[in-house]
Motif scaffolding. Structure first.
Motif, PDB file in Angstrom:
ATOM      1  N   SER A   1      98.456  51.439  52.776  1.00 53.54           N
ATOM      2  CA  SER A   1      98.611  51.872  54.280  1.00 53.54           C
ATOM      3  C   SER A   1      97.713  51.753  55.102  1.00 53.54           C
ATOM      4  CB  SER A   1      99.433  53.415  54.141  1.00 53.54           C
ATOM      5  OG  SER A   1      99.429  53.819  55.366  1.00 53.54           O
ATOM      6  N   LEU A   2      97.808  51.458  56.530  1.00 52.51           N
ATOM      7  CA  LEU A   2      96.920  51.720  57.593  1.00 52.51           C
ATOM      8  C   LEU A   2      96.702  53.050  57.766  1.00 52.51           C
ATOM      9  CD1 LEU A   2      97.881  48.822  59.810  1.00 52.51           C
ATOM     10  CD2 LEU A   2      96.354  48.639  58.397  1.00 52.51           C
ATOM     11  N   ALA A   3      97.649  54.131  57.685  1.00 54.29           N
ATOM     12  CA  ALA A   3      97.277  55.515  57.931  1.00 54.29           C
ATOM     13  C   ALA A   3      96.624  56.008  56.550  1.00 54.29           C
ATOM     14  CB  ALA A   3      98.761  56.268  57.806  1.00 54.29           C
ATOM     15  N   PRO A   4      95.711  57.014  56.691  1.00 53.63           N
ATOM     16  CA  PRO A   4      94.836  57.636  55.533  1.00 53.63           C
ATOM     17  C   PRO A   4      95.737  57.674  54.393  1.00 53.63           C
ATOM     18  CG  PRO A   4      94.280  58.673  57.637  1.00 53.63           C
ATOM     19  CD  PRO A   4      95.573  57.902  57.960  1.00 53.63           C
ATOM     20  N   ARG A   5      95.256  57.362  53.003  1.00 51.50           N
ATOM     21  CA  ARG A   5      95.829  57.659  51.809  1.00 51.50           C
ATOM     22  C   ARG A   5      94.557  58.097  50.733  1.00 51.50           C
ATOM     23  NH1 ARG A   5     100.343  53.525  50.254  1.00 51.50           N
ATOM     24  NH2 ARG A   5     100.271  54.838  48.378  1.00 51.50           N
ATOM     25  N   PRO A   6      95.022  58.820  49.758  1.00 49.55           N
ATOM     26  CA  PRO A   6      93.893  59.288  48.645  1.00 49.55           C
ATOM     27  C   PRO A   6      92.886  58.406  48.386  1.00 49.55           C
ATOM     28  CG  PRO A   6      96.273  60.366  48.303  1.00 49.55           C
ATOM     29  CD  PRO A   6      96.476  59.333  49.211  1.00 49.55           C
ATOM     30  N   GLU A   7      93.539  56.853  48.227  1.00 48.03           N
ATOM     31  CA  GLU A   7      92.759  55.976  47.589  1.00 48.03           C
ATOM     32  C   GLU A   7      91.707  55.385  48.478  1.00 48.03           C
ATOM     33  OE1 GLU A   7      96.626  53.924  48.732  1.00 48.03           O
ATOM     34  OE2 GLU A   7      95.780  55.708  48.042  1.00 48.03           O
ATOM     35  N   GLN A   8      91.760  55.823  49.878  1.00 45.14           N
ATOM     36  CA  GLN A   8      90.891  55.406  50.850  1.00 45.14           C
ATOM     37  C   GLN A   8      89.896  56.714  51.213  1.00 45.14           C
ATOM     38  OE1 GLN A   8      93.542  54.824  54.208  1.00 45.14           O
ATOM     39  NE2 GLN A   8      94.630  53.077  53.199  1.00 45.14           N
TER      40      GLN A   8
END
Length: 207
Positions: free
Chosen positions: A166-173
């Protein structure tokens, strides 16, 4: 991985770096197991749908009409869950999923063209910011290397986003957003230091 290695060679252009990278690439190609080559060749000669593991015809194209429903501002976060395609139920040619497996398509569905452009513009801003602090001589070499790695990670993430995430924040980022937060901290410290220096100069001039 290829993106990170390519950026490393590009940012450290020297004969020694190029030779070392070429030798490593040859060793990797020779020693890579057959499963790696099989994965790289998946869908070869069978069309784009096969290369995308059925995502093109089974997911991306069926979801395009959903983008056109509200093209400017999108259908809301997680809109694939109530899209017509998924509410009707997946048929033999439509994949039953809760994510479009393409971060850019997901942004179009959820936030429309406006949201996608804003997100992409923000990441351009972050890329430039990371590159600036990565070459700041006032920072410790280890910290400059950290920000350089973050810039490479950002580009790698944006490439990987064509098939998932996703371009929105996600845990893996989390590692990437930590680096972005540190970048803003460095900018804040530099701005504060510059402001103090300007005030001191003004005081000296008045005196």
């Amino acid at each position: 991985m290829a993106t990170v290695c390519g950026l490393y060679v590009l940012w450290r252009r020297s004969a020694r770096t190029v030779i070392a990278a070429a030798l490593v690439a040859v060793v990797v190609l020779v020693l890579a197991p057959a499963a790696v080559y099989e994965r790289l060749a998946a869908g070869e000669g069978a069309g784009l749908d096969a290369i995308t593991a059925g995502r093109l015809n089974g997911l991306w194209l069926p979801l395009l009409p959903e983008v056109l429903r509200h093209p400017l501002f999108g259908n809301g976060i997680g809109s694939i869950l109530w899209s017509d395609v998924m509410r009707r139920g997946a048929g033999h040619w439509v994949l039953a999923v809760t994510h479009p497996h393409n971060a850019y398509l997901a942004a179009l569905l959820d936030m429309g063209v406006v949201g996608l452009l804003l997100l992409c513009g923000y990441f351009v801003h972050v890329w430039k910011g990371l590159r600036v602090v990565a070459t700041d001589p006032g920072l410790a070499p280890m910290l400059r290397g950290f920000f350089e790695g973050a810039a490479a990670a950002l580009l790698s993430t944006l490439i990987a986003d064509f098939t998932d995430s996703s371009l929105a924040p996600r845990p893996e980022q989390a590692f990437l957003w930590l680096a972005i937060g540190m970048m803003y901290g460095v900018y804040r410290r530099r701005t504060t230091a510059a402001t103090r220096a300007a005030r001191n100069r003004a005081r000296r001039i008045r005196h």
